[in-house]
Design an enzyme around this catalytic site. Structure first.
Site, short mmCIF file in Angstrom:
data_model
loop_
_atom_site.label_atom_id
_atom_site.label_comp_id
_atom_site.label_asym_id
_atom_site.label_seq_id
_atom_site.Cartn_x
_atom_site.Cartn_y
_atom_site.Cartn_z
N ASP A 74 -9.28 -98.81 -54.31
CA ASP A 74 -9.57 -99.72 -55.46
C ASP A 74 -10.51 -100.88 -55.09
O ASP A 74 -11.38 -101.65 -55.68
CB ASP A 74 -8.50 -100.33 -56.26
N LYS A 119 1.55 -96.22 -58.95
CA LYS A 119 0.85 -96.61 -58.02
C LYS A 119 1.59 -97.24 -56.73
O LYS A 119 1.55 -97.36 -55.64
CB LYS A 119 -0.37 -97.70 -58.11
#
Ligand code: ATR
Length: 291
Positions: free
Chosen positions: A111, A75
Site C-alpha cells: 500500500d 489485514k
C-alpha cells in the site's frame, strides 16, 4: 470470446480474501494484466468471515494458491497465520499481499509503495512537506513509506492520540514527523506551507463530504485522495476548481496491485491496462479518469 484466458490443469490461482469483496476492482484489474502478459494465472475473490481467516490461510497453503491480496477486515489479523512477514509489513503492522513460496507464506505490504508511486507519477516527493489526513491502516502504510523521503510530515487525525502515536513511531526516520488533531485551525496552519495533501481517511467514500474547507486549497498544492468511489471525490473536485494538481485513488489501487502482481508473477504489469479495466468496472469514461 476475445481475451478469455484458457484455464487448464496448470493454471495458478491468485485471490483476494476480505469481506465484503463483491464490489472489489482487483479481479478485473489483475485478470486484465494477466491476459495482456499471456500468463497462465487467474485471480478470483473469496469472501472470508473473520472467524474463518485461519482456515482460509491454511487453504491457500494446502491448495497451492500462488498468492493473495488481503483486504478489510483481515489485514492486521492475518499476520499471525503467516510464516514470514517483510520488514515493511511488520513496521506498518498490516499485510495486504501474501506470496506462497512452495508452501511458505510470506506477507508483504504494497500500500505504501503504491501511494508513493502514485505521487511520483505527478510530483517529486523528496524534501517536500506533506499533510496526511488519517492514522488508520492506509495512513500508517503511507506515513511509513513517506517518512525518510519527505522533509516534513504532518499527520492530522480525528482521534488525536492515533496521530501522535503514529508520529512517535516514525521519529528518527529522517523526516520531521508531527501528529495532531484534525481541526480547521491545524489544517490551516499546516497547509500554508505544504506541497502535498493526502486524504487517507474514508471520508468522501460514497458521500459528498470533504475534511478540507475549499478556501484552504490553492494552486501549487498537489492533492491526492486515496478514496476512489467516486473517482472524483468532493475533495478532488474542490482541488481541481482551486487549480491544484489532483491524483485520484484509483492510481493507488492500481499501483499497489502492480507491486503485488510483480511479487506473485515476477512480471511488472501494464498499469494503463489495469487502470482502464478498473475504470471500465467503475463505469467511468477514460477521459474522465485522466490525472
Ligand atoms: P483504513 O484501513 O482504510 O485506513 P481505518 O484503519 O478504519 O481504515 O481508518 C480510517 C481512518 O479514517 C481513520 O484515520 C479515521 O479516524 P479515527 O482514527 O479518528 O477513527 C478516519 N475517519 C473515518 N471517518 C471519519 C470522519 N467522519 N471524520 C474524520 N476522520 C474519519
Amino acid at each position: 470470446m476475445e481475451g478469455l484466458a484458457i484455464i487448464d490443469a496448470s493454471t495458478r490461482v491468485l485471490c483476494l480474501i476480505g469481506k465484503p469483496v463483491r464490489h472489489s476492482l482487483s479481479p478485473v484489474m489483475h485478470n486484465a494484466a494477466i491476459r495482456a502478459l499471456n500468463l497462465n494465472f487467474v485471480y478470483v475473490a473469496f469472501e472470508v468471515e473473520p472467524q474463518d481467516l485461519g482456515k482460509a490461510v491454511e487453504g491457500i497453503r494446502s491448495l497451492g494458491i500462488g498468492g493473495a491480496n488481503v483486504t478489510m477486515p483481515h489485514k492486521i489479523e492475518v499476520v499471525k497465520y503467516l510464516d514470514e512477514v517483510s520488514e515493511d509489513a511488520r513496521k506498518i503492522g498490516a499485510v495486504n499481499t501474501i506470496v506462497n513460496e512452495g508452501g511458505t507464506l510470506k506477507g508483504y505490504n504494497t500500500d505504501g509503495v503504491g501511494a508513493l508511486k502514485s505521487l511520483e507519477m505527478f510530483t517529486d516527493v523528496d524534501g517536500k512537506k506533506v499533510v496526511l489526513l488519517g492514522a488508520g491502516g492506509a495512513a500508517r502504510a503511507i506515513a511509513y513509506t513517506l517518512s525518510g523521503r519527505v522533509s516534513e510530515l504532518a499527520i492530522l487525525n480525528r482521534t488525536e492520540e492515533k496521530a501522535v502515536n503514529l508520529a512517535r513511531n516514525l521519529a528518527n526516520n529522517g523526516s520531521t514527523v508531527r501528529g495532531m488533531r484534525l481541526s480547521v485551525r491545524n489544517l490551516e496552519n499546516e497547509l500554508r506551507d505544504a506541497d502535498i495533501l493526502i486524504n487517507a481517511t474514508s471520508v468522501g467514500m460514497e458521500s459528498n463530504e470533504s475534511l478540507v474547507p475549499e478556501h484552504l486549497l490553492r494552486p501549487g498544492l498537489v492533492v491526492f485522495d486515496i478514496v476512489y468511489r467516486p473517482l472524483h471525490t468532493k475533495l478532488l473536485r474542490d482541488a481541481m476548481k482551486a487549480g491544484c494538481t489532483t491524483i485520484d485513488g484509483l492510481w493507488m489501487l492500481v499501483l499497489q496491485g502492480a507491486e503485488s502482481f510483480k511479487l506473485w508473477t515476477g512480471h511488472y504489469p501494464d498499469i494503463r491496462i489495469m487502470r482502464n479495466a478498473a475504470l471500465k468496472a467503475l463505469g467511468v469514461e477514460e477521459n474522465e479518469g485522466k490525472g
